[in-house]
Design an enzyme around this catalytic site. Sequence first.
Site, PDB file in Angstrom:
ATOM      1  N   SER A 135       0.842  -1.197   0.000  1.00 48.92           N
ATOM      2  CA  SER A 135       0.000   0.000   0.000  1.00 48.92           C
ATOM      3  C   SER A 135       0.877   1.247   0.000  1.00 48.92           C
ATOM      4  CB  SER A 135      -0.947   0.050   1.209  1.00 48.92           C
ATOM      5  OG  SER A 135      -1.426   1.367   1.460  1.00 48.92           O
ATOM      6  N   TYR A 148      -2.773   0.628  10.746  1.00 49.72           N
ATOM      7  CA  TYR A 148      -2.561   0.296   9.341  1.00 49.72           C
ATOM      8  C   TYR A 148      -1.290   0.954   8.817  1.00 49.72           C
ATOM      9  CZ  TYR A 148      -3.644  -0.195   4.334  1.00 49.72           C
ATOM     10  OH  TYR A 148      -3.598  -0.493   2.999  1.00 49.72           O
ATOM     11  N   LYS A 152       2.029  -1.164   7.725  1.00 49.62           N
ATOM     12  CA  LYS A 152       2.384  -1.157   6.313  1.00 49.62           C
ATOM     13  C   LYS A 152       3.798  -0.620   6.102  1.00 49.62           C
ATOM     14  CE  LYS A 152      -1.134  -3.069   4.304  1.00 49.62           C
ATOM     15  NZ  LYS A 152      -0.970  -4.324   3.528  1.00 49.62           N
TER      16      LYS A 152
END
Length: 256
Positions: A135, A148, A152
């Site tokens: 991502s 998140y 990531k």
Amino acid sequence: MKLDGAGVVVTGGAHGIGAALARRFAAAGARVFIVDLDGESAAAVADQVGGGWLAGDAASEAGVEQLIAAAKAELGAIDLFCANAGIGAGGTEAAPEEAWARAWDVNVMAHVRAARLLLPDWLERGAGHFLATVSAAGLLTMLGSAPYSVTKHGALAFAEWLSATYRHRGITVQALCPQGVRTDLLAEAGPAGQLLMGASTIEPDQVADLVLEALSDGRFLVLPHPEVADYYAARAGDTDRWLGGMNKLQRKIEQQ
């Protein structure tokens, strides 16, 4: 990476980017094995591509061991492993411990545990391909989603480490870093996600098309949104200015 006849594993392969990758790989002649918590949908995609499937969970050491063993039983050798399963945990630093732990297990440790099991075979034969779905949040950040964003970044760091450590021994590592893609994760991103990514959102099939192109040249960063490279450079070149711009977006989100 030659897909014709290759054994390919796609975690999180029942929906979104994972399902699109599975279909593209199969169309290119690969033998595909799909892993997903949603066994019914995994079976449906596997039926479409003529592949195998497992209702499995990448969030634990035992789960990763199970999926690797099942994939080897189905495919024999694993040539390409797509660590695509991920969760978009929202929240701030105040997110519950359980949310942080789950994000860490799925978004980072699933990659580490898979590599731990794959590398002995790959190093012995001098070839192996690891594709991590990271991502753009791993290169930048995702407002409103601390677990998140942090995990990531961890996934990107691990992919970088793998590449730096093993590329001279035949191991190719690539990090897929899309921005907005029309998947369930985008729907879960809330107002921040819509503000940051809404205008540039693309379809999972477009991501899969670029991955096939990137497999042919082995580039480390696979960027379905090319502008992310400019944002990444701006972040590194003038971090304070970049953080000021992100904080401006944060204030706009709060006003909404």
